[in-house]
Enzyme design. Structure first.
Site, short mmCIF file in Angstrom:
data_model
loop_
_atom_site.label_atom_id
_atom_site.label_comp_id
_atom_site.label_asym_id
_atom_site.label_seq_id
_atom_site.Cartn_x
_atom_site.Cartn_y
_atom_site.Cartn_z
N SER A 1 0.89 -1.17 0.00
CA SER A 1 0.00 0.00 0.00
C SER A 1 0.92 1.21 0.00
CB SER A 1 -0.84 0.00 1.28
OG SER A 1 -1.43 1.26 1.50
N TYR B 1 -1.91 -1.49 10.39
CA TYR B 1 -1.88 -1.54 8.92
C TYR B 1 -0.56 -0.96 8.39
CZ TYR B 1 -3.88 -1.13 4.17
OH TYR B 1 -4.14 -1.25 2.82
P1 NAD Z 1 -11.39 -6.23 -0.02
O1 NAD Z 1 -11.97 -6.15 1.35
O2 NAD Z 1 -12.21 -5.87 -1.21
O3 NAD Z 1 -10.78 -7.68 -0.29
C1 NAD Z 1 -10.04 -8.35 0.68
C2 NAD Z 1 -9.96 -9.79 0.29
O4 NAD Z 1 -9.24 -10.49 1.30
C3 NAD Z 1 -11.35 -10.47 0.20
O5 NAD Z 1 -11.33 -11.45 -0.81
C4 NAD Z 1 -11.47 -11.14 1.58
O6 NAD Z 1 -12.35 -12.25 1.59
C5 NAD Z 1 -10.03 -11.56 1.79
N1 NAD Z 1 -9.70 -11.82 3.18
C6 NAD Z 1 -9.87 -11.03 4.26
N2 NAD Z 1 -9.44 -11.66 5.37
C7 NAD Z 1 -9.00 -12.88 4.97
C8 NAD Z 1 -8.46 -14.00 5.64
N3 NAD Z 1 -8.28 -14.02 6.97
N4 NAD Z 1 -8.13 -15.09 4.91
C9 NAD Z 1 -8.33 -15.11 3.57
N5 NAD Z 1 -8.84 -14.09 2.88
C10 NAD Z 1 -9.17 -12.98 3.58
O7 NAD Z 1 -10.06 -5.33 0.07
P2 NAD Z 1 -9.13 -4.69 -1.06
O8 NAD Z 1 -9.26 -3.22 -0.93
O9 NAD Z 1 -9.29 -5.34 -2.38
O10 NAD Z 1 -7.72 -5.06 -0.44
C11 NAD Z 1 -6.84 -6.02 -0.99
C12 NAD Z 1 -5.41 -5.67 -0.60
O11 NAD Z 1 -5.06 -4.40 -1.14
C13 NAD Z 1 -5.19 -5.57 0.91
O12 NAD Z 1 -3.95 -6.14 1.24
C14 NAD Z 1 -5.20 -4.08 1.15
O13 NAD Z 1 -4.45 -3.73 2.28
C15 NAD Z 1 -4.53 -3.59 -0.13
N6 NAD Z 1 -4.78 -2.18 -0.41
C16 NAD Z 1 -6.06 -1.71 -0.60
C17 NAD Z 1 -6.22 -0.36 -0.88
C18 NAD Z 1 -7.58 0.25 -1.11
O14 NAD Z 1 -7.66 1.48 -1.20
N7 NAD Z 1 -8.64 -0.52 -1.25
C19 NAD Z 1 -5.13 0.48 -0.96
C20 NAD Z 1 -3.86 -0.03 -0.76
C21 NAD Z 1 -3.69 -1.37 -0.50
#
Ligand code: NAD
Length: 256
Positions: free
Chosen positions: A138, A151
């Site tokens: 991130s 985080y």
């Molecule tokens: P999201 O909530 O849409 O998806 C998260 C995914 O992880 C889902 O498929 C969920 O079922 C799965 N998950 C959660 N806990 C779990 C567990 N214990 N075991 C297995 N699967 C699990 O979130 P997202 O925004 O797509 O985030 C995905 C990644 O991107 C994360 O690592 C997040 O930190 C990173 N990220 C997101 C953003 C943002 O703005 N959305 C920005 C930077 C980084």
């Protein structure tokens, strides 16, 4: 470009993980999905792209289940060629109010899971002299925001881990890199928009504008599709010597 290869994307039933899984599938890679919630919908979306799709429901906070998932992937597909460590959660609170069990959960899911999946994937990648590990960190792997202690610690940690794996594989055909998105409008972020709207009595639109305005100069969300294309590039031959980078796609967030 990736026909015959297998990509395992953790946390790929939603958001960024699903976007990356679909981008890799469009290049011909077979996909192993993982994550909670609806599984049949995401499976069908990937299968439509004409590749083989598997699923394992490992809870990424549990090393034994991660081990089981890696065995499943090797058993069904022969080998994991591309590992995308993407599963992640968020919890927002001041340090002194941060529940210790939430700290443990964020560190386990956002950081330790990537260590376990990587240590289990590396031997076969090294033996084949080809592999890609892509860690979804991130912009919070590069800079901090208040209220996100676990985080930010986990994401800085995964950027560090990326560099170590890149060094240990530097003379091989295996590469390891991190992608550092800014705001992406997924369920993880919509929850933060909703909390802002509720706390201040704002509409969804107002809360979204303020969220972007605080951090992201472009005032635009990065999309899962754009992140998918960056992952495809990292899997391409042109990226053979891209090693240990933390590549932000953040609308100028970290440039400030
Ligand atoms: P999201 O909530 O849409 O998806 C998260 C995914 O992880 C889902 O498929 C969920 O079922 C799965 N998950 C959660 N806990 C779990 C567990 N214990 N075991 C297995 N699967 C699990 O979130 P997202 O925004 O797509 O985030 C995905 C990644 O991107 C994360 O690592 C997040 O930190 C990173 N990220 C997101 C953003 C943002 O703005 N959305 C920005 C930077 C980084």
């Amino acid at each position: 470009m990736l026909t015959g290869k297998t990509a395992l994307v953790t946390g790929s039933t939603s958001g960024i993980g699903l976007g990356i899984a679909k981008a890799l599938a469009k290049q011909g890679a077979n996909i192993v999905l993982n994550g909670f919630g609806d599984v049949e919908g995401p499976k069908a979306e990937v299968a439509k792209l004409g590749v083989k799709v598997g699923y394992h429901g490992a809870d990424m906070s549990k090393p034994a289940e991660i081990e089981d998932m890696m065995k499943y992937a090797a058993g069904q597909f022969g080998r994991v060629d591309i590992l995308v460590n993407n599963a992640g959660i968020q919890h927002v609170a001041k340090v002194e109010d941060f529940p210790p069990e939430r700290w443990d959960a964020v560190i386990a899911i956002n950081l330790s899971s990537a260590f376990h999946a990587s240590r289990l994937a590396l031997p076969a990648m090294k033996a084949a002299n080809w592999g890609r590990i892509i860690n979804i960190a991130s912009v919070h792997g590069l800079v901090a925001s208040s209220d996100k202690v676990a985080y930010v610690a986990a994401k800085h940690g995964i950027v560090g881990m990326t560099k170590v794996v890149a060094l240990e594989t530097a003379t091989t055909g295996v590469t390891c890199n991190a992608i550092c998105p800014g705001w992406v409008l997924t369920p993880l972020v919509q929850k933060q928009v909703d909390a802002k709207a509720a706390a201040n009595g704002w509409t969804n639109e107002e809360a979204t504008k303020r969220l972007l305005g605080e951090k992201e100069p472009s005032m635009q969300f990065t999309t899962p599709e754009e992140l998918g294309e960056l992952a495809v590039f990292l899997c391409s031959p042109a990226a053979n010597n891209v090693r240990g980078v933390a590549w932000n796609m953040d609308g100028g967030w970290a440039a400030q």
